[in-house]
Write an enzyme that holds these catalytic residues in place. Structure first.
Site, PDB file in Angstrom:
ATOM      1  N   GLU A   1      -0.879   3.889   0.644  1.00 25.42           N
ATOM      2  CA  GLU A   1      -0.452   2.517   0.377  1.00 25.42           C
ATOM      3  C   GLU A   1      -0.096   1.780   1.671  1.00 25.42           C
ATOM      4  O   GLU A   1       0.703   0.842   1.669  1.00 25.42           O
ATOM      5  CB  GLU A   1       0.722   2.534  -0.594  1.00 25.42           C
ATOM      6  CG  GLU A   1       0.362   3.134  -1.937  1.00 25.42           C
ATOM      7  CD  GLU A   1       1.549   3.295  -2.866  1.00 25.42           C
ATOM      8  OE1 GLU A   1       2.053   2.267  -3.355  1.00 25.42           O
ATOM      9  OE2 GLU A   1       1.975   4.433  -3.106  1.00 25.42           O
TER      10      GLU A   1
ATOM     11  N   SER B   1       1.095   3.816  -6.931  1.00 29.75           N
ATOM     12  CA  SER B   1      -0.046   2.894  -7.048  1.00 29.75           C
ATOM     13  C   SER B   1      -1.205   3.463  -7.867  1.00 29.75           C
ATOM     14  O   SER B   1      -2.367   3.144  -7.627  1.00 29.75           O
ATOM     15  CB  SER B   1      -0.547   2.474  -5.660  1.00 29.75           C
ATOM     16  OG  SER B   1       0.383   1.623  -5.058  1.00 29.75           O
TER      17      SER B   1
ATOM     18  N   SER C   1       3.835 -10.319  -5.870  1.00 33.96           N
ATOM     19  CA  SER C   1       4.172  -9.064  -6.549  1.00 33.96           C
ATOM     20  C   SER C   1       5.122  -9.330  -7.726  1.00 33.96           C
ATOM     21  O   SER C   1       5.862 -10.318  -7.735  1.00 33.96           O
ATOM     22  CB  SER C   1       4.831  -8.077  -5.581  1.00 33.96           C
ATOM     23  OG  SER C   1       3.944  -7.708  -4.553  1.00 33.96           O
TER      24      SER C   1
END
Length: 357
Positions: free
Chosen positions: A16, A188, A323
């Site tokens: 990530e 993720s 986000s």
């Protein structure tokens, strides 16, 4: 007024890495916006994919470009934190390292040893928030309802050919299809598979075992996916509730990070009763793993039965302007720059309380 020097720590050794850069860019912008520009001085520190720390000048270049550095040579262990980085000039750290070696308690342990305050959960909360099995055990102890799940060890998959078919038989009997196979310690949606039959189950277990020695298999559920953000320490508060919708088979890595693949609805179109219940459960989950500062808690809402099942908590969620975590707080009435400011203040308060004790 003397500005507080904030060490913005980003990049890292996980898959990530690029997401971390995007989050750091948004936070750096927020720290130089409006009142924050008078409060804070940003001192960026970048960790390459090979674990080498880079000082302010190079870190600033990465922030401006938004692209990771290419690794030109392999660093020796003793060179990972060069002497050119003056760690003593940092007043408070803001780690925004997503995934393993970033939100699993490892970097938090290092920052704790430095005896400098830092944003987010400590070692325990970070480690439990990252490890899906430990997390689920904590949720169970707190009485939070969850989907059925089973722990699988890598050794069960590879050690004895006779054991593997029996393991699959057991998983089919107890969880059924569809089910989800996940590495215990990745974020993720990396390494996660949705399976519908024996062949897919065998392939998914083998794939997950390549990422982690501990694997979790969860029963599938037809539900809406709702999320709630938490902010605070001993007396945390919950945000409005948001919903994620998508057309893909499940909320995988590509869907999460490809523009247009998923839609966010904030606030979610659910009743006040459901909203309140999710907010209460989100705070329960936050406290159950000893989280601190920030956390995003994900839920399954089964409309047919009215059930609310907790899925997981993320103690260092994505932090770009788009986000879910900052958007939830923006809708609740805490804009992005103020949210970053509050997180730093919580870090300072927790450090002060720790030193008093």
């Amino acid at each position: 007024m003397t500005k507080l020097r904030v060490g913005l720590l980003f990049g890292g050794c996980s898959g990530e890495h690029e997401v971390s850069i995007s989050s750091a860019r948004a936070i750096a912008k927020a720290l130089t916006t409006d009142e924050n520009a008078n409060r804070y001085q940003v001192l960026p520190v970048y960790i390459q994919k090979d674990g080498v720390w880079k000082d302010r000048e190079i870190a600033q270049q990465v922030l401006e470009s938004g692209k990771p550095l290419l690794i030109s040579d392999e660093a020796r262990p003793g060179d990972r934190i060069p002497q050119t980085i003056n760690l003593s000039e940092i007043d408070v750290w803001f780690p925004i390292l997503h995934g393993p070696n970033g939100e699993d308690g490892t970097i938090q342990g290092l920052l704790t040893l430095m005896q400098v305050p830092f944003v987010g959960s400590g070692v325990l909360g970070s480690a439990m928030g990252m490890d899906k099995i430990a997390m689920k055990m904590a949720f169970s102890q707190a009485g939070l309802p969850q989907v059925k799940y089973q722990l699988v060890m890598r050794s069960q998959i590879y050690s004895n050919p006779c054991i593997f078919p029996k393991l699959c038989d057991q998983l089919e009997a107890e969880l059924g299809y569809p089910c989800f196979v996940k590495p215990a310690n990745l974020g993720s949606s990396v390494g996660i598979s949705k399976v519908r039959n024996r062949q897919e189950l065998e392939t998914a277990l083998d794939n997950a075992a390549s990422y982690d020695r501990r694997i979790i298999v969860e029963a599938g559920v037809v539900a809406r996916e709702l999320e709630c953000a938490v902010l605070g320490t001993d007396y945390p508060k919950a945000s409005v509730v948001g919903e994620i919708t998508f057309n893909s088979d499940f909320y995988d890595y590509e869907t999460k990070y490809t523009e247009g693949k998923a839609d966010l609805f904030i606030p979610a179109k659910v009743s006040d009763e459901i909203t309140q219940k999710i907010q209460e459960m989100a705070i329960q989950a936050f406290l159950a793993i000893d989280a601190s500062g920030l956390g995003r808690v994900d839920f399954f809402y089964v409309e047919e039965t009215g059930e609310i099942l907790i899925n997981e908590i993320n103690t260092l969620p994505g932090f770009t302007a788009t986000s879910m975590y900052p958007q939830l707080w923006a809708t609740t009435g805490v804009p992005f720059p103020e949210l970053v400011h509050q997180l730093i203040q919580f870090a300072l308060e927790r450090d002060s309380e720790t030193k008093r004790n």
